[in-house]
Design an enzyme around this catalytic site. Structure first.
Site, PDB file in Angstrom:
ATOM      1  N   SER A 150       1.134  -1.132   0.009  1.00 56.02           N
ATOM      2  CA  SER A 150      -0.106  -0.057   0.237  1.00 56.02           C
ATOM      3  C   SER A 150       0.742   1.380   0.079  1.00 56.02           C
ATOM      4  CB  SER A 150      -0.990  -0.098   1.043  1.00 56.02           C
ATOM      5  OG  SER A 150      -2.101   1.051   0.944  1.00 56.02           O
ATOM      6  N   LEU A 151       0.705   2.190   0.858  1.00 56.10           N
ATOM      7  CA  LEU A 151       1.670   3.436   1.110  1.00 56.10           C
ATOM      8  C   LEU A 151       2.882   2.926   1.004  1.00 56.10           C
ATOM      9  CD1 LEU A 151       2.437   6.274   1.628  1.00 56.10           C
ATOM     10  CD2 LEU A 151       1.677   5.883   3.871  1.00 56.10           C
TER      11      LEU A 151
END
Length: 369
Positions: A192-193
């Site tokens: 994700s991030l």
């Protein structure tokens, strides 16, 4: 389960750098030997995926998953409210992998120490303009108009380098790791991030990265100045905006093909395919302006309609539009991805630039001033 090099050789093909000299188009090519993880090997893709999973937990916790042939060497940021992750080493330390934790969800009822800064970085990195996803949204910087239709381009580029920037911290961590392990090859990974940060650090340091379910990071890379400059494009009509900017990845596709950055994801994840942005999406309700969809490097897309037992040739299947797929935020979690795709699948999907869309453009509804 040893970490494997590229299938036919253990060095990259080099990195292509585009430039403009004297107003004419030029292409400069430089080569850098680099050990690349085998992006066609299930065990290697799973191993780095397990690192991305472990980044959310403590090494002595019950959820931590051991990774054969890799040792967890050190952690970073474990006591702070910002970036977190770990450094893994191969037994002889000739390979070092940095894994960066993804977003800890911030809600009125949940959220860890990093959740507020995680959300700030999400909204600065993956929104069209300062997290202003609609007229009712409170922006994280002052570059958008009140109606969320116009954005000051120079302003949003300046705001991409900010005090709480995880990209800043991640590059500092990578630099330190290279000083501690000067003879080791460096790999980046994350979910994700954390995956987007791994990709951006890999782009900065010319090293490989495996990412998992990362939001589109190409636009932020461009705003940071990490992409090579393109030859100027003449206005198509009299009075056209001389500062009009490319909104997608077509212009950089030859360059992106050369990068050892592999972005794994599934076509049922709205964050990965850039569809977590409607007024009915969970991202919208949570205040996360995750609007981007174009990725640096190559996309390796798991088809959620398949069981992973037999590859389907590209010419037989064609490119399937993700806009017609059933998507859910539940398909975004790294544990789901490991249990549904990385673990049971008998092959790895083909990795190529722009797998998700026939043409990948960002923020088409915005005007840049």
């Amino acid at each position: 389960m040893a970490p494997l090099a590229a299938p036919d050789n253990n060095v990259g093909e080099g990195f292509t750098v585009f430039g403009v000299v004297g107003g004419s188009d030029t292409v400069a090519v430089r080569h850098k030997d680099v050990i690349i993880p085998d992006y066609t090997d299930n065990a290697t893709v799973l191993a780095l995926g397990l690192m991305a999973f472990n980044a959310y937990f403590e090494p002595d916790g019950k959820d931590w998953r051991p990774i054969p042939d890799w040792d967890q060497s050190d952690g970073f940021g474990s006591s702070g409210d910002a970036i977190r992750g770990y450094v893994f080493t191969a037994p002889d330390s000739d390979l070092v992998a940095i894994v960066i934790k993804g977003t800890s969800l911030q809600t009125p009822f949940t959220g860890g120490p990093t959740s507020a800064n995680d959300k700030l970085n999400d909204n600065k990195m993956f929104s069209c303009c300062c997290g202003k996803a609609g007229w009712s949204w409170t922006p994280v910087c002052g570059c958008a108009n009140s109606g969320a239709t116009q954005c000051d381009l120079l302003c949003v580029e300046r705001e991409s380098d900010f005090k709480e920037s995880y990209y800043r911290l991640a590059t500092s961590i990578a630099h330190t790791v290279q000083q501690i392990f000067p003879q080791s090859a460096l790999w980046m990974t994350g979910h994700s991030l954390g995956g987007a940060l791994a990709s951006l650090v890999a782009l900065t340091f010319d090293v490989p990265a495996f990412t998992y379910e990362a939001p589109g990071d190409l636009q932020f890379a461009k705003r940071l100045g990490l992409l090579p400059p393109l030859p100027p494009v003449p206005p198509t009509e009299e009075g056209a905006d001389d500062r009009a900017q490319p909104t997608g990845l077509d212009e950089w596709e030859p360059y992106l093909e050369t990068l050892p950055i592999f972005q794994f994801g599934n076509d049922g994840d709205p964050v990965y395919i850039g569809q977590c942005r409607s007024m009915t999406s969970s991202c919208w309700f949570g205040g996360y302006a995750l609007e981007t969809k174009c990725h640096v490097g190559k996309e390796c897309v798991y088809d959620s309609d398949l069981d992973g037992h037999m590859p389907v040739p590209d010419e037989a299947r064609g490119r399937k539009s993700t806009l017609t797929k059933s998507v859910s935020i539940y398909n975004h979690g790294i544990q789901y991805v490991i249990d549904r795709f990385l673990g049971p699948w008998e092959y790895v999907p083909r990795c190529k630039v722009n797998s998700n869309y026939e043409k990948c453009d960002e923020c088409e509804g915005w005007q840049w001033t």
